[in-house]
Design a protein around this motif. Structure first.
Motif, PDB file in Angstrom:
ATOM      1  N   ALA A   1      46.949  30.626  36.587  1.00  0.00           N
ATOM      2  CA  ALA A   1      45.555  31.056  36.505  1.00  0.00           C
ATOM      3  C   ALA A   1      45.216  31.565  35.105  1.00  0.00           C
ATOM      4  CB  ALA A   1      45.283  32.141  37.543  1.00  0.00           C
ATOM      5  N   THR A   2      46.135  32.304  34.506  1.00  0.00           N
ATOM      6  CA  THR A   2      45.901  32.830  33.160  1.00  0.00           C
ATOM      7  C   THR A   2      45.797  31.713  32.138  1.00  0.00           C
ATOM      8  OG1 THR A   2      47.117  34.842  33.741  1.00  0.00           O
ATOM      9  CG2 THR A   2      46.768  34.418  31.404  1.00  0.00           C
ATOM     10  N   GLU A   3      46.645  30.718  32.266  1.00  0.00           N
ATOM     11  CA  GLU A   3      46.590  29.577  31.345  1.00  0.00           C
ATOM     12  C   GLU A   3      45.252  28.855  31.462  1.00  0.00           C
ATOM     13  OE1 GLU A   3      47.279  26.987  28.440  1.00  0.00           O
ATOM     14  OE2 GLU A   3      48.482  28.764  28.902  1.00  0.00           O
ATOM     15  N   ARG A   4      44.743  28.739  32.680  1.00  0.00           N
ATOM     16  CA  ARG A   4      43.430  28.118  32.882  1.00  0.00           C
ATOM     17  C   ARG A   4      42.332  28.924  32.196  1.00  0.00           C
ATOM     18  NH1 ARG A   4      42.049  28.191  38.634  1.00  0.00           N
ATOM     19  NH2 ARG A   4      40.075  27.387  37.849  1.00  0.00           N
TER      20      ARG A   4
ATOM     21  N   GLY B   1      35.503  34.188  31.597  1.00  0.00           N
ATOM     22  CA  GLY B   1      36.892  34.359  31.183  1.00  0.00           C
ATOM     23  C   GLY B   1      37.621  35.503  31.856  1.00  0.00           C
ATOM     24  N   MET B   2      37.131  35.947  33.008  1.00  0.00           N
ATOM     25  CA  MET B   2      37.803  37.031  33.711  1.00  0.00           C
ATOM     26  C   MET B   2      38.462  36.523  34.990  1.00  0.00           C
ATOM     27  SD  MET B   2      35.716  40.596  33.255  1.00  0.00           S
ATOM     28  CE  MET B   2      34.140  40.121  33.959  1.00  0.00           C
ATOM     29  N   GLY B   3      39.627  37.099  35.306  1.00  0.00           N
ATOM     30  CA  GLY B   3      40.320  36.808  36.550  1.00  0.00           C
ATOM     31  C   GLY B   3      40.618  38.096  37.281  1.00  0.00           C
ATOM     32  N   VAL B   4      40.630  38.028  38.595  1.00  0.00           N
ATOM     33  CA  VAL B   4      40.920  39.197  39.436  1.00  0.00           C
ATOM     34  C   VAL B   4      42.106  38.877  40.339  1.00  0.00           C
ATOM     35  CG1 VAL B   4      40.076  40.681  41.301  1.00  0.00           C
ATOM     36  CG2 VAL B   4      38.560  40.077  39.401  1.00  0.00           C
ATOM     37  N   ILE B   5      43.146  39.673  40.219  1.00  0.00           N
ATOM     38  CA  ILE B   5      44.331  39.545  41.063  1.00  0.00           C
ATOM     39  C   ILE B   5      44.283  40.675  42.081  1.00  0.00           C
ATOM     40  CG2 ILE B   5      46.852  39.477  41.083  1.00  0.00           C
ATOM     41  CD1 ILE B   5      46.567  38.931  37.978  1.00  0.00           C
ATOM     42  N   TYR B   6      44.315  40.337  43.356  1.00  0.00           N
ATOM     43  CA  TYR B   6      44.133  41.362  44.378  1.00  0.00           C
ATOM     44  C   TYR B   6      45.093  41.142  45.545  1.00  0.00           C
ATOM     45  CZ  TYR B   6      41.496  37.639  46.712  1.00  0.00           C
ATOM     46  OH  TYR B   6      41.131  36.449  47.308  1.00  0.00           O
ATOM     47  N   GLY B   7      45.395  42.215  46.228  1.00  0.00           N
ATOM     48  CA  GLY B   7      46.292  42.096  47.379  1.00  0.00           C
ATOM     49  C   GLY B   7      46.821  43.448  47.797  1.00  0.00           C
TER      50      GLY B   7
ATOM     51  N   PHE C   1      28.855  41.874  36.518  1.00  0.00           N
ATOM     52  CA  PHE C   1      30.303  41.836  36.324  1.00  0.00           C
ATOM     53  C   PHE C   1      30.913  40.757  37.216  1.00  0.00           C
ATOM     54  CE2 PHE C   1      34.667  42.998  36.512  1.00  0.00           C
ATOM     55  CZ  PHE C   1      34.933  43.764  35.379  1.00  0.00           C
ATOM     56  N   HIS C   2      30.541  40.778  38.476  1.00  0.00           N
ATOM     57  CA  HIS C   2      31.098  39.871  39.479  1.00  0.00           C
ATOM     58  C   HIS C   2      30.894  38.407  39.087  1.00  0.00           C
ATOM     59  CE1 HIS C   2      31.480  37.847  43.430  1.00  0.00           C
ATOM     60  NE2 HIS C   2      32.227  38.876  43.776  1.00  0.00           N
ATOM     61  N   SER C   3      29.744  38.104  38.501  1.00  0.00           N
ATOM     62  CA  SER C   3      29.421  36.713  38.164  1.00  0.00           C
ATOM     63  C   SER C   3      30.231  36.183  36.990  1.00  0.00           C
ATOM     64  CB  SER C   3      27.929  36.593  37.840  1.00  0.00           C
ATOM     65  OG  SER C   3      27.596  37.353  36.685  1.00  0.00           O
ATOM     66  N   ARG C   4      30.925  37.073  36.287  1.00  0.00           N
ATOM     67  CA  ARG C   4      31.728  36.655  35.139  1.00  0.00           C
ATOM     68  C   ARG C   4      33.187  36.422  35.485  1.00  0.00           C
ATOM     69  NH1 ARG C   4      27.295  38.981  33.608  1.00  0.00           N
ATOM     70  NH2 ARG C   4      26.381  38.660  31.531  1.00  0.00           N
ATOM     71  N   VAL C   5      33.514  36.542  36.753  1.00  0.00           N
ATOM     72  CA  VAL C   5      34.886  36.301  37.219  1.00  0.00           C
ATOM     73  C   VAL C   5      35.032  34.812  37.535  1.00  0.00           C
ATOM     74  CG1 VAL C   5      36.628  36.816  38.953  1.00  0.00           C
ATOM     75  CG2 VAL C   5      35.106  38.633  38.120  1.00  0.00           C
ATOM     76  N   MET C   6      35.934  34.158  36.833  1.00  0.00           N
ATOM     77  CA  MET C   6      36.157  32.729  37.047  1.00  0.00           C
ATOM     78  C   MET C   6      37.250  32.466  38.080  1.00  0.00           C
ATOM     79  SD  MET C   6      37.226  29.862  34.208  1.00  0.00           S
ATOM     80  CE  MET C   6      37.543  28.157  34.652  1.00  0.00           C
ATOM     81  N   ALA C   7      38.262  33.332  38.107  1.00  0.00           N
ATOM     82  CA  ALA C   7      39.417  33.097  38.983  1.00  0.00           C
ATOM     83  C   ALA C   7      39.658  34.294  39.886  1.00  0.00           C
ATOM     84  CB  ALA C   7      40.660  32.813  38.142  1.00  0.00           C
ATOM     85  N   TRP C   8      39.654  34.056  41.187  1.00  0.00           N
ATOM     86  CA  TRP C   8      40.025  35.072  42.174  1.00  0.00           C
ATOM     87  C   TRP C   8      41.408  34.710  42.685  1.00  0.00           C
ATOM     88  CZ3 TRP C   8      36.716  39.079  42.512  1.00  0.00           C
ATOM     89  CH2 TRP C   8      35.392  38.874  42.100  1.00  0.00           C
ATOM     90  N   ILE C   9      42.386  35.583  42.447  1.00  0.00           N
ATOM     91  CA  ILE C   9      43.786  35.239  42.677  1.00  0.00           C
ATOM     92  C   ILE C   9      44.388  36.172  43.728  1.00  0.00           C
ATOM     93  CG2 ILE C   9      46.013  34.814  41.554  1.00  0.00           C
ATOM     94  CD1 ILE C   9      44.292  35.038  38.857  1.00  0.00           C
TER      95      ILE C   9
END
Length: 246
Positions: free
Chosen positions: A23-26, A36-42, A156-164
């Protein structure tokens, strides 16, 4: 049986590490104009922090773990410290310096325990300012409800490209963790499956139980451990001990 190899990397390439790395490479190689933001959650214990610190080492990223007591100034100071920059000046000045460094270096900024930022609109907007000012790659790490909580801040939410989503630990993951937490002891497939079942998705619980198995194997001078050999010995489940009847 798991492979006996004492010369193993201290960071296991478990599923979540591979998922975060891809995901980071993407994000880093994204087309100009894309978010260009990603969110890792769990859930807690799924190895998010381990995966992100390993990723920071591999990608030379800037890794910061939030603290509950931090304010905007403290966060900016910690980011600059990770960048090798001596913190100085006003909040606005530090923000500009960080944006310039992220844009020039093209390294990702990883903010762990990002849930602490959600206590304040100012903290959330500060992180958005870092992204807008740098157009860099930001990875935000938090608990399982983080995506839902971020909906409060639409810009903020709309700038997240990847939800991981952090994946639950698997038997394959446990086999990769075994040489690190239970070195020089072969663990049977049935025992690995048993500790994964008890873990309920937690990498941390698997790691703790592998350590317990290693300690027991050393006491018994065993070089292999099976479910039958383990028998009724206790394993860690994360549950508080039950109160004994008087």
């Amino acid at each position: 049986m798991t492979n006996l190899n004492p010369m193993v990397n201290r960071i296991a390439s478990i599923s979540n590490l591979d998922l975060v790395a891809v995901a980071t490479e993407r994000l880093i190689s994204r087309v100009d104009g894309l978010p260009g933001m990603g969110v890792i959650y769990g859930e807690a214990g799924r190895g998010k922090t381990i995966a992100c610190t390993a990723l920071a080492n591999q990608s030379r990223g800037y890794y910061v773990q939030m603290r509950s007591a931090w304010n905007r100034k403290a966060l900016l100071e910690k980011i600059q410290f990770e960048m090798g920059i001596k913190p100085a000046g006003t909040i606005a000045h530090m923000l500009d310096v960080i944006c310039e460094q992220l844009a020039a270096s093209r390294r990702p900024l990883i903010i762990d325990e990002f849930d602490f930022c959600l206590r304040s609109d100012g903290m959330v907007e500060l992180v958005r300012d870092i992204y807008e000012g740098s157009q860099g790659t930001l990875l935000l790490v938090g608990e399982e409800m983080l995506p839902q909580k971020l909906k409060k801040w639409e810009r903020f939410h709309s700038r997240v490209m990847a939800w991981i989503p952090a994946l639950p630990v698997s038997v394959a993951d446990a086999a990769k963790l075994a040489p690190i937490y239970c070195p020089n002891v072969a663990i049977s497939a049935d025992l690995l499956a048993h500790i994964v079942e008890l873990a309920h998705g937690s990498v941390r619980r698997v790691s703790v139980n592998l350590t317990l198995i290693h300690e027991q194997a050393m006491m018994q001078a065993e070089t292999e451990m099976t479910l039958a050999k383990w028998g009724d010995n206790a394993l860690y489940t994360g549950e508080a001990p039950k109160r004994r009847a008087a």
